[in-house]
Every structure is written in C-alpha cells, then in structure tokens.
Design an enzyme around this catalytic site. Sequence first.
Site, PDB file in Angstrom:
ATOM      1  N   HIS A  20       0.846  -1.191   0.000  1.00  0.00           N
ATOM      2  CA  HIS A  20       0.000   0.000   0.000  1.00  0.00           C
ATOM      3  C   HIS A  20       0.884   1.246   0.000  1.00  0.00           C
ATOM      4  O   HIS A  20       2.105   1.162  -0.039  1.00  0.00           O
ATOM      5  CB  HIS A  20      -0.990  -0.030   1.165  1.00  0.00           C
ATOM      6  CG  HIS A  20      -0.368   0.025   2.530  1.00  0.00           C
ATOM      7  ND1 HIS A  20       0.388   1.094   2.962  1.00  0.00           N
ATOM      8  CD2 HIS A  20      -0.377  -0.855   3.553  1.00  0.00           C
ATOM      9  CE1 HIS A  20       0.794   0.877   4.191  1.00  0.00           C
ATOM     10  NE2 HIS A  20       0.366  -0.308   4.572  1.00  0.00           N
ATOM     11  N   HIS A  23       3.961   1.610   2.407  1.00  0.00           N
ATOM     12  CA  HIS A  23       5.127   0.844   1.938  1.00  0.00           C
ATOM     13  C   HIS A  23       5.797   1.554   0.764  1.00  0.00           C
ATOM     14  O   HIS A  23       7.016   1.646   0.689  1.00  0.00           O
ATOM     15  CB  HIS A  23       4.714  -0.534   1.411  1.00  0.00           C
ATOM     16  CG  HIS A  23       3.978  -1.395   2.379  1.00  0.00           C
ATOM     17  ND1 HIS A  23       2.827  -2.068   2.026  1.00  0.00           N
ATOM     18  CD2 HIS A  23       4.216  -1.714   3.665  1.00  0.00           C
ATOM     19  CE1 HIS A  23       2.396  -2.763   3.063  1.00  0.00           C
ATOM     20  NE2 HIS A  23       3.219  -2.563   4.079  1.00  0.00           N
ATOM     21  N   CYS A 128      -3.779  -9.934  21.359  1.00  0.00           N
ATOM     22  CA  CYS A 128      -4.660  -9.681  20.210  1.00  0.00           C
ATOM     23  C   CYS A 128      -4.238 -10.602  19.079  1.00  0.00           C
ATOM     24  O   CYS A 128      -3.084 -10.575  18.648  1.00  0.00           O
ATOM     25  CB  CYS A 128      -4.575  -8.233  19.751  1.00  0.00           C
ATOM     26  SG  CYS A 128      -5.489  -7.965  18.203  1.00  0.00           S
ATOM     27  N   CYS A 131      -3.196  -8.610  15.862  1.00  0.00           N
ATOM     28  CA  CYS A 131      -1.867  -7.997  15.902  1.00  0.00           C
ATOM     29  C   CYS A 131      -0.775  -9.024  16.161  1.00  0.00           C
ATOM     30  O   CYS A 131       0.403  -8.714  15.985  1.00  0.00           O
ATOM     31  CB  CYS A 131      -1.790  -6.952  17.007  1.00  0.00           C
ATOM     32  SG  CYS A 131      -2.930  -5.591  16.827  1.00  0.00           S
ATOM     33  N   CYS A 145      -8.212  -4.172  21.909  1.00  0.00           N
ATOM     34  CA  CYS A 145      -7.039  -3.818  21.116  1.00  0.00           C
ATOM     35  C   CYS A 145      -7.226  -2.404  20.573  1.00  0.00           C
ATOM     36  O   CYS A 145      -8.245  -2.112  19.959  1.00  0.00           O
ATOM     37  CB  CYS A 145      -6.864  -4.797  19.972  1.00  0.00           C
ATOM     38  SG  CYS A 145      -5.691  -4.214  18.736  1.00  0.00           S
ATOM     39  N   HIS A 148      -7.547  -2.875  16.634  1.00  0.00           N
ATOM     40  CA  HIS A 148      -8.657  -3.649  16.059  1.00  0.00           C
ATOM     41  C   HIS A 148      -9.991  -3.419  16.754  1.00  0.00           C
ATOM     42  O   HIS A 148     -11.031  -3.828  16.246  1.00  0.00           O
ATOM     43  CB  HIS A 148      -8.345  -5.157  16.125  1.00  0.00           C
ATOM     44  CG  HIS A 148      -7.268  -5.579  15.179  1.00  0.00           C
ATOM     45  ND1 HIS A 148      -5.940  -5.602  15.530  1.00  0.00           N
ATOM     46  CD2 HIS A 148      -7.331  -5.958  13.888  1.00  0.00           C
ATOM     47  CE1 HIS A 148      -5.229  -6.003  14.488  1.00  0.00           C
ATOM     48  NE2 HIS A 148      -6.033  -6.213  13.492  1.00  0.00           N
ATOM     49  N   LYS A 297      -4.937   7.198   9.438  1.00  0.00           N
ATOM     50  CA  LYS A 297      -3.714   6.710   8.830  1.00  0.00           C
ATOM     51  C   LYS A 297      -4.046   5.493   7.994  1.00  0.00           C
ATOM     52  O   LYS A 297      -5.002   4.794   8.265  1.00  0.00           O
ATOM     53  CB  LYS A 297      -2.688   6.354   9.903  1.00  0.00           C
ATOM     54  CG  LYS A 297      -2.905   5.012  10.558  1.00  0.00           C
ATOM     55  CD  LYS A 297      -1.718   4.676  11.430  1.00  0.00           C
ATOM     56  CE  LYS A 297      -2.017   3.442  12.273  1.00  0.00           C
ATOM     57  NZ  LYS A 297      -1.248   2.270  11.897  1.00  0.00           N
ATOM     58  N   LYS A 300      -2.664  -1.240   7.338  1.00  0.00           N
ATOM     59  CA  LYS A 300      -2.848  -2.495   6.629  1.00  0.00           C
ATOM     60  C   LYS A 300      -3.917  -3.338   7.307  1.00  0.00           C
ATOM     61  O   LYS A 300      -4.673  -4.036   6.660  1.00  0.00           O
ATOM     62  CB  LYS A 300      -1.536  -3.266   6.528  1.00  0.00           C
ATOM     63  CG  LYS A 300      -0.839  -3.485   7.852  1.00  0.00           C
ATOM     64  CD  LYS A 300       0.528  -4.096   7.638  1.00  0.00           C
ATOM     65  CE  LYS A 300       1.287  -4.148   8.964  1.00  0.00           C
ATOM     66  NZ  LYS A 300       2.637  -4.629   8.827  1.00  0.00           N
TER      67      LYS A 300
HETATM   68 ZN   LIG Z   1      -5.014  -5.848  17.356  1.00  0.00          ZN
END
Ligand SMILES: [Zn+2]
Length: 641
Positions: A20, A23, A128, A131, A145, A148, A297, A300
């Site tokens: 994306h 990167h 999580c 993650c 999290c 998430h 932001k 991903k």
């Molecule tokens: Zn997470």
Amino acid sequence: MTTDRFYVTTPIYYVNAPPHSGHAYTTIVADAVSRYHRLAGRQVYFLTGTDEHGDKIARAAAAAGETPQAYADRISDLFRQAWQRLDLGFDQFIRTTEPRHARVVQAILQKIYDAGDIYFGEYGGYYCVGCERFYTEKEMVDGKCPDHQTPLEFVKEQNYFFRMGKYQDWLIRHIQEHPDFIRPERYRNEALGFLRDPLEDLCISRPRARLAWGIPLPFDDRYVTYVWFDALINYVSALGYPDGELYRTFWPVAQHLIGKDILKPHGIYWPTMLHAAGIPPYQHLNVHGYWLVDEAKMSKSRGRTLKPLDLAEKYGPDALRYFVLREMVFGLDANFSEVALVGRLNANLANDLGNLLQRTLTMAERFLGGSVPSVGDPASDGDRALRQAAEGLGPRIAEAMETFAFHRALEAIWELLGAGNRYIDEQRPWELARQDRSAVGRVLAHLWEALRLVGLHVSPFMPATADRIWRQLGIAMPISEARLAAQGRWGAAAGPHTAAKGDPLFPRVDLTLEEAPTPSAPAAAAAGPAGEVPEATLDDFRRLDLRVAKVLEARAVPSSKKLVQLTIDTGTDRRTIVAGILLEYQPAELVGKHIVVVANLKPSKLMGVESRGMLLAATDSDGRVILVTPERPAAPGARVK
Ligand SMILES: [Zn+2]
C-alpha cells in the site's frame, strides 16, 4: 556525510497483504536517497524485502488453500513487482523464509543465550490475535485492542525472554551521546520517553504448538522465535553477517528508514539486541510520519489501501514519486489525495518543468536548427543570475539530503526552473533572433545548461524523467552513469549539442471531481479534523485571498452527482466557481447565501467547467459537507483573516 559508503534499508514488509501507499513511500524514499548518494560518488547498498513468518500468514495461507510458503512466495512477489514498476532500484530483496536468514537468526540467538541474556520464564498478558502481540494494561483501551477494537484475551504461557532491561542505561547513554542516532528529533525524544519507564524484558518466543510457521530456537526446538528476533535481524543477515564482504563494507554505515508506527522495535529493541550480540549499533534511524487519507492513517490491518500503483499507472511513476517527496515534510504527517497529486503534476511538472524544456527546445529548433553551442561566459546580468542559481543548487541539495528534507531539495530545483522561465521572459530570444543571432545562441546555451543541471539534480527523485530530459537535450550518456563530481559543474558538457524536442514530459491532466477518491476539493479540500499539518507563518496565510462572496446563481453541473456551479459576486468581479456540495445543498437554497472563498486560487477545470476559486466548507465526521458562512451577512469582497 563524510563517508564514501551508504547503506539504507526499508522495513521488510509483512506479506499478509499486498503493498500500500505507506510501503511505497518508504521504499521511494530509500530509492531516492540511494540514487542521490550514488550520484554523489558513494558506494551504495539499498536493501528491502519481506517478512514472511507468523500465525497471520499461516492462517491467510490456509484460507487461500495454500501452503504458507506458497502464499508467502506469491505475496512477496507482488512487492517485488510493485517496486520494479515504480522504478525502485534496490540492490537486494531479502525474504525471512530464506535458509541463509534463518541461520543468522539462530546464530545470534545462540550467542545471546550463551551469554546468559536469554532466559526461560512465564508470561501472561492480553493478546490480540489480529496484531499477534500482547498489550500491556496501559496500552489497551477498555479491554480492547487499540488497533482492532476487538476484546483481548488473557493468555498465560511459558516462554523465552531477552534481558532487554539490562541494557536500558546503555541505550539512554548511547542516544544522548549520538544526537542523530534517531531522527528527526521528535522521535529521538519519543524514544527517550519510552526509556523513562523501566524497560521490561522482551518475550521472544512462541510455543510451536501454537505458532508453527517460524524459525525454531536453536536451544529449544519446542519454540519458534517471535517477530523481532526474526524480522529485525534481516538487516545484518542480508549482508552475510558475521564475516560477509557486504557486512564488513556496509554495516558500519547502516541507516534504517521506517514509519513512526515501528519506532519502538527499531529504536529500543533492535539496538539492545545488537549490543547484547556484540554487534555495533546502526548509525541512524530515520523516521517518517503517516500519509493521511480520510483523516485516518493508512493501516494495513484496517484494510484502507490507496493503491499507489494505480496512481502510478494512471499518471506515471515519476508523478507519484515527485508528489510524495515534495508534499511530505519528512517526519511529519501529510495528506494524500489524487486531487493534490494532479495539482502538483499540472503546476510543477507540466508547467514549470515541462514547459521550460519544451520552450527551450522549440526555440533551439526554430532559431538554431537544433544545434546549441557550448555555454560561454555570461554577457548580461540575466546570464549571471541564471548561472548563479544553477551553481548554488548542488550545495543546497546536499544540505537538504543530509536531513532527508526532500521537499527542500525539490524546492531548490524548482527555484532554478523559475529562474529559467523568468530568464526567457526577460531575454526574449524571439526578438533577439531578428537582431542578433549570436545572442540567441548565448541565451539558449544558458538555458540548455541550466536544464542539463536540472536533469542531473532531479534524477534521484524522478529517474525516468531525468533520462528523458537528457535525451531531448541531446546528451548521450545515460543519466544513471552521471556523477556530480564530473557532470555537476556549470559548463561540464562541451557543445555543440544536437537537441531533439520530444513529446511533452507531462501532459496536463483535467481531473473531474467524480474521479477523486475522497469528498475533497474544491468544496472541502481541508477535509475533517486536521492531522499533523506543518506550522504556517503569517506570510503563508496572507498569500491566500480569503473573502466573503455572495451567491448570485447556482445550478447543478450536468451529469455530475456532486458538483454545483455557482456564479458569485466577489466584490471586485463576478465569476464562476465549482463546488462538490450538491449532495448536501440544493442549488435554489444556495442563491443569496454569503460564503467564504479563496479568490486567488489557480483556476481548474471540473467536468468541463472552469472554477476560478474555491469555497470553504467543513467535512463532518460522517463525511457530510457543511458550508462556511459569515455569522452575519457581510459585504461581498470583505477580507477574511
Ligand atoms: Zn489488534
């Protein structure tokens, strides 16, 4: 920069999703600095690659009906292809599933284990799954999290730990004694901030029963190494640590390039790991901010992907490279939008750069039959000013590149382009051609030389464009072989030069609002709660002609869902502006309204209608556009400040 060598790395990208914009930006920066240092005559090594272990990869592979290795092969290849399409000339692409990498990871783990800095203990924490990491109570938000927003699960298990805490004092001292170890300064301060609290030991393993897709610990094969001892070590394994030639040559000048989301592992974990393994720390950690799209932001894990490659395909890789390097102040956040990219493409690339080349070569063809003489001594104040501007460019760029201030390097190049365009207007070669042929030759030779240096200096940022500039100027040497020491001097190329005008470098683009990816311009260019926008001076602000205007007429732009065309009274004239507010406002209710406009905005065409100015509007958290109006009706033309 005193050394004759330069080594830069990008993070290795996790293959759980295709590339994306984030990167792409990091890798474009690494490419530009690599090309710059190569141009400056240094021996350069540019490393990128992919991070391929972990539970997420194993699960994604299972979902795709593939083995983890086949899945990693496929996604890793997408990254490699993406970088090739963006003209990113890395020297090596490392993958953490390569056996040579696993051997180095195991050797370093064993070394630290033998030294007594890895121990076996119990770990409990809030985990999580998304993650693949534990969160401390301080980090989690309402038991969830922070990334998430899913509930965290308390997991207790036996694991191996790295005695990171033991190296806290050493690291604080190292950062204090090397002020540019982590830069820009805000991130150095952030790292020192982490170190104000006691540094806990780092859990470095996962039981194989739970996570099979990883590198086994050399001293206990019931466990695999977890994330950091696998991923970070790529920076030395790629160089053939401990005794490879590349390692000896480049590790002493290592510079890492990362986004601010991975400051902690790179600024805290990695130097302590290196120190424990008896490896000298890297020289610099260079940290950049986020690209903001729709205020958030690009992440991903949340699936917000902007597809930089689509934009590169649409407008060319160099337009994307130019935009991101010019728009973002390294270290701060910046806004990404297609509208802004096209604005820069039209103004800076098509107008300032493309036109100067086109005008110069057209005149060289018409007045000199395409043959441009060697640049001679300056004969007028204009000649001297242009030459001075060109000669000052190298040092200014060198200074900007020291601190990754790409926007300043590009601004310096664009000042020379501005000087070139002014020089044409002042010298008026088309008039000289009727009176004094040698004067035309002198003027066009000065322009040719300035453009040669523009091509040279812009080559790290836009390599393909620089190559085209040189070819149109009639220079046979491939620009990738040019060096500042040999080609950077004014007058370094002896003429006559056979110039050959080609197609315009950047055709202008008419972007209709319908194609724009966000609610964005012109109604709501400043969408949503502002991110981290660089500080503006009062002078910056005063450059905007903000004033009250009254809407006289309003109608929908045909075949557009969002656009409305307004005739407004600005106090000094009547004009048309186009705004993307049709979803929220009926044309009839707009008539008679007092609004605030930017009256001196460069005109732009939207769905075939020219907009001369932009109205101000806010964007609500749910994306709805709200007009900005004066609290009481004010006379059209009243300044807003
Ligand atoms: Zn997470």
